[in-house]
Design a protein around this motif. Sequence first.
Motif, PDB file in Angstrom:
ATOM      1  N   GLY A 172      66.330  33.672  31.394  1.00  0.00           N
ATOM      2  CA  GLY A 172      66.700  35.294  31.482  1.00  0.00           C
ATOM      3  C   GLY A 172      65.561  36.140  31.770  1.00  0.00           C
ATOM      4  N   PRO A 173      64.444  36.025  30.800  1.00  0.00           N
ATOM      5  CA  PRO A 173      63.346  36.845  30.792  1.00  0.00           C
ATOM      6  C   PRO A 173      62.832  36.657  32.281  1.00  0.00           C
ATOM      7  CG  PRO A 173      63.596  35.661  28.726  1.00  0.00           C
ATOM      8  CD  PRO A 173      64.490  35.010  29.677  1.00  0.00           C
ATOM      9  N   LEU A 174      62.625  35.638  32.588  1.00  0.00           N
ATOM     10  CA  LEU A 174      61.954  35.287  34.039  1.00  0.00           C
ATOM     11  C   LEU A 174      62.662  36.016  35.088  1.00  0.00           C
ATOM     12  CD1 LEU A 174      61.000  31.627  33.373  1.00  0.00           C
ATOM     13  CD2 LEU A 174      59.324  33.623  33.732  1.00  0.00           C
ATOM     14  N   ILE A 175      63.968  35.538  35.123  1.00  0.00           N
ATOM     15  CA  ILE A 175      64.691  36.377  36.396  1.00  0.00           C
ATOM     16  C   ILE A 175      64.987  37.934  36.100  1.00  0.00           C
ATOM     17  CG2 ILE A 175      67.152  36.339  37.232  1.00  0.00           C
ATOM     18  CD1 ILE A 175      67.642  33.390  36.007  1.00  0.00           C
ATOM     19  N   ARG A 176      64.796  38.303  34.947  1.00  0.00           N
ATOM     20  CA  ARG A 176      64.833  39.665  34.597  1.00  0.00           C
ATOM     21  C   ARG A 176      63.681  40.161  35.225  1.00  0.00           C
ATOM     22  NH1 ARG A 176      67.589  43.061  31.443  1.00  0.00           N
ATOM     23  NH2 ARG A 176      68.479  41.300  30.585  1.00  0.00           N
ATOM     24  N   ALA A 177      62.393  39.753  34.841  1.00  0.00           N
ATOM     25  CA  ALA A 177      61.055  40.406  35.434  1.00  0.00           C
ATOM     26  C   ALA A 177      61.115  40.344  37.096  1.00  0.00           C
ATOM     27  CB  ALA A 177      60.043  39.465  34.966  1.00  0.00           C
ATOM     28  N   ALA A 515      75.125  39.782  43.051  1.00  0.00           N
ATOM     29  CA  ALA A 515      76.127  38.857  43.926  1.00  0.00           C
ATOM     30  C   ALA A 515      75.420  38.243  44.947  1.00  0.00           C
ATOM     31  CB  ALA A 515      77.177  39.841  44.411  1.00  0.00           C
ATOM     32  N   LYS A 516      74.572  39.403  45.728  1.00  0.00           N
ATOM     33  CA  LYS A 516      73.620  38.632  46.852  1.00  0.00           C
ATOM     34  C   LYS A 516      72.907  37.536  46.458  1.00  0.00           C
ATOM     35  CE  LYS A 516      71.376  40.338  50.823  1.00  0.00           C
ATOM     36  NZ  LYS A 516      70.568  41.601  51.532  1.00  0.00           N
ATOM     37  N   ILE A 517      72.172  37.780  45.083  1.00  0.00           N
ATOM     38  CA  ILE A 517      71.310  36.908  44.639  1.00  0.00           C
ATOM     39  C   ILE A 517      71.826  35.556  44.436  1.00  0.00           C
ATOM     40  CG2 ILE A 517      69.711  36.403  42.777  1.00  0.00           C
ATOM     41  CD1 ILE A 517      69.165  39.457  42.536  1.00  0.00           C
ATOM     42  N   GLU A 518      73.088  35.676  43.673  1.00  0.00           N
ATOM     43  CA  GLU A 518      73.849  34.357  43.351  1.00  0.00           C
ATOM     44  C   GLU A 518      74.072  33.699  44.702  1.00  0.00           C
ATOM     45  OE1 GLU A 518      76.089  36.136  39.398  1.00  0.00           O
ATOM     46  OE2 GLU A 518      77.167  36.018  41.491  1.00  0.00           O
ATOM     47  N   ALA A 519      74.588  34.316  45.769  1.00  0.00           N
ATOM     48  CA  ALA A 519      74.945  33.675  47.171  1.00  0.00           C
ATOM     49  C   ALA A 519      74.054  33.101  47.733  1.00  0.00           C
ATOM     50  CB  ALA A 519      75.828  34.719  48.053  1.00  0.00           C
ATOM     51  N   ASN A 520      72.558  33.903  47.980  1.00  0.00           N
ATOM     52  CA  ASN A 520      71.523  33.179  48.249  1.00  0.00           C
ATOM     53  C   ASN A 520      70.881  32.129  47.494  1.00  0.00           C
ATOM     54  OD1 ASN A 520      71.129  35.023  50.501  1.00  0.00           O
ATOM     55  ND2 ASN A 520      70.154  36.734  49.354  1.00  0.00           N
ATOM     56  N   THR A 572      63.611  26.093  42.292  1.00  0.00           N
ATOM     57  CA  THR A 572      63.002  26.093  43.597  1.00  0.00           C
ATOM     58  C   THR A 572      64.025  27.246  44.356  1.00  0.00           C
ATOM     59  OG1 THR A 572      61.923  24.281  44.015  1.00  0.00           O
ATOM     60  CG2 THR A 572      62.245  25.294  45.956  1.00  0.00           C
ATOM     61  N   ALA A 573      65.171  26.931  44.320  1.00  0.00           N
ATOM     62  CA  ALA A 573      66.109  27.515  45.021  1.00  0.00           C
ATOM     63  C   ALA A 573      66.327  28.964  44.423  1.00  0.00           C
ATOM     64  CB  ALA A 573      67.571  26.956  44.769  1.00  0.00           C
ATOM     65  N   LEU A 574      66.247  29.136  42.897  1.00  0.00           N
ATOM     66  CA  LEU A 574      66.098  30.242  42.391  1.00  0.00           C
ATOM     67  C   LEU A 574      64.936  31.370  42.998  1.00  0.00           C
ATOM     68  CD1 LEU A 574      67.468  31.977  40.191  1.00  0.00           C
ATOM     69  CD2 LEU A 574      65.954  30.877  38.495  1.00  0.00           C
ATOM     70  N   LEU A 575      63.915  30.629  42.989  1.00  0.00           N
ATOM     71  CA  LEU A 575      62.857  31.391  43.644  1.00  0.00           C
ATOM     72  C   LEU A 575      63.006  31.692  45.137  1.00  0.00           C
ATOM     73  CD1 LEU A 575      59.754  28.947  42.560  1.00  0.00           C
ATOM     74  CD2 LEU A 575      60.292  31.372  41.639  1.00  0.00           C
ATOM     75  N   TRP A 576      63.590  30.816  45.883  1.00  0.00           N
ATOM     76  CA  TRP A 576      63.810  30.958  47.167  1.00  0.00           C
ATOM     77  C   TRP A 576      64.858  32.296  47.614  1.00  0.00           C
ATOM     78  CZ3 TRP A 576      65.861  26.842  51.014  1.00  0.00           C
ATOM     79  CH2 TRP A 576      65.621  27.234  52.468  1.00  0.00           C
ATOM     80  N   GLY A 577      65.928  32.168  46.567  1.00  0.00           N
ATOM     81  CA  GLY A 577      67.112  33.168  46.706  1.00  0.00           C
ATOM     82  C   GLY A 577      66.734  34.461  46.234  1.00  0.00           C
ATOM     83  N   ILE A 578      65.824  34.663  45.175  1.00  0.00           N
ATOM     84  CA  ILE A 578      65.593  35.970  44.777  1.00  0.00           C
ATOM     85  C   ILE A 578      64.524  36.458  45.800  1.00  0.00           C
ATOM     86  CG2 ILE A 578      64.260  37.063  42.958  1.00  0.00           C
ATOM     87  CD1 ILE A 578      65.412  35.478  40.973  1.00  0.00           C
TER      88      ILE A 578
END
Length: 661
Positions: A172-177, A515-520, A572-578
């Motif tokens: 959570g904190p990493l995604i929030r930042a 929603a866009k982040i989740e989709a990506n 990796t997908a989280l990095l890429w999607g954000i």
Amino acid sequence: MIFEKIVLENFATYKGRNEIKLTPRDHKPIVLIGGENGCGKTSMLDAFQLLLFGPTARCSNRGKLNYETYLKRCINRKADPEEGAVLELTMQFYIGGKLKRYRIRRAWSLKKNKIKERFGAYHLSDDGEKFDAVFSDNWADYVEGIFPSKVAPFFLFDGEKIEQLADFENSGPLIRAAITSLLGLNHVDQLSADLLILEKRKFKELATLEEKDNLEQIEKELADLDKNIADLRAEEARLNNLIDRQNGKLEDIELRYRQQGGELYNRRNELELKLESSRDQVSTLEAELREIAAGASPLLLVDNLLSDIATQAEHEDKAERSRILNEELQQRDEQLLSILKKEALNNGVMSRIDQFLKEDLQTRQKVAETECYLHLSPEAQHKLNLLRGSELPLLRKEISSTLSNLQEANNKLEAIERSLASIPEEETIAQLLAERHQANEEAARLKFALSTNEEELRKAKYKREMVSASLKRELEKTAEKRFEGKDQRRLLQYSAKSRKTLEIFRKKVIKKHLAKIEANVLEAFKKLLRKEGLVHSLEITPETLQLKIFNADAEEIPPDRLSAGERQLLATALLWGICRTAGKPLPTIIDTPLGRLDTSHRTNLVKNYFPCASHQVLLLSTNEEIVGRYYEELSPFISHTALLCHNEKQGGTTVHPGYFS
């Protein structure tokens, strides 16, 4: 933004001046840099962090070291400390809609046991290079607008260490930042903080002594909590660094342990049980062979003699039948000739018939004259035929199968005996066992310390939220009492309302982009994952920004269902999607890009991620990662390559053109 060139001079493992051109060529985004372990790939990643962020850089092995001590350690050990180390980065980026080119230079040296650092930013144009004093003095502020430090871990990262992003509870904190910085919400947070400071200032101007004391006490508690949180975060970084080092030490011990036969030593009891079982199997098969040998199987040794007996018995049988038949035929022939004579046949015909009968009788007589010495009865002949036609072939097949099984069992027995013979004696491996035990205990201790630290950090953050909320309530309550009918009251009211509005705005912006982040992220994860049906949907909780994944039945998938490789791909997908959602054109630099992934996961990264990660991708690979078919698959996207070569005698690493052969 594009990184054009980096210079590393007497930095960490790099000896002398080393220059690497980074600008992608021919519309190929990837610059591939190879180096064996210890050649300086991670140091290069640290160099980008240091160049951009200086004292706030998140370097791999800094831990709790203060900035000066860390810089001191970064000077190549065979270089003159008074000459020090130099890092330079030439890059281009947009400011105010205009493309700018700058070279930043960070240099430091050790003089009188003190580190002296010099930083400069130089503007590059068609007219040449010019020192930019404003940029140099305010670089920390400028870089936050160009390459925010909070998003740097999403673009500059170690492929083996991003798995923490896939830790559903702590991500959570990493995604929030990341979301805060990439969506520009850090400005909203700063404005909200400034409003709170304004409220405090106005409150202090008109508050009573008791109210001021109460406010100061709460602020002191907040300051203490902030310091505690900062210390806990530093301790967390230090422990993570120590755990990484300890894991490396464990891997080294495990390698030596395997080389000295440790795995066989671990399997001693298992091998001894297998040895006993194999011996029993061999004994059983040998007993089966003895039992088979007690029957008719020895006759297989005289199969040719049995064949001769069967042939002789057949000849004797024919001879006996011929003798009996000859006597009957001789009488018949005499009667036949007598009848023919009475019929007064032509003499020539009679002569030919007589000749034929005599010759036939002679032929049959030869068969009847066969020597007979077996005199087998019909029952004996039947048994012989049954033996040769059925029993012996079945016995031969059974013996062959048993012998094959026995050979296989003996081979297995010999292999187990060889393995047991290769097991080192306990005294030979005792020291290594003690080292491994101690290293495992230290790793467990560090993990427990990290877990304890994380729990303390969680409690400290929660307490800070409570104290901060208490401060806000105190300000609002006191404002109601003290500032009725005054301008200050209106100011405080509007300030508080503004902060609430900003918080609502912040939540709505996050919700809008989630929603866009989740989709990506989901699209990226499905591209990278080989199990197409494993993950059906993905959710990031708006309140906590924690990650959740679901299967086709809408059931949440717990983290332990994913393998280590799958968690790394999810990170990796989280990095890429954000990054795709934010749309910031920043270079991506990945150290050990394929890490501990298996073949299929590596293939998916090479085909689907690296060519699309950014407009500029710098990969720092070992000689066991992007080589062979992975290199061939990636080659259409590789702009150019470089190779890090380490020479201990020369004092460190130097950069050369080319790549692993």
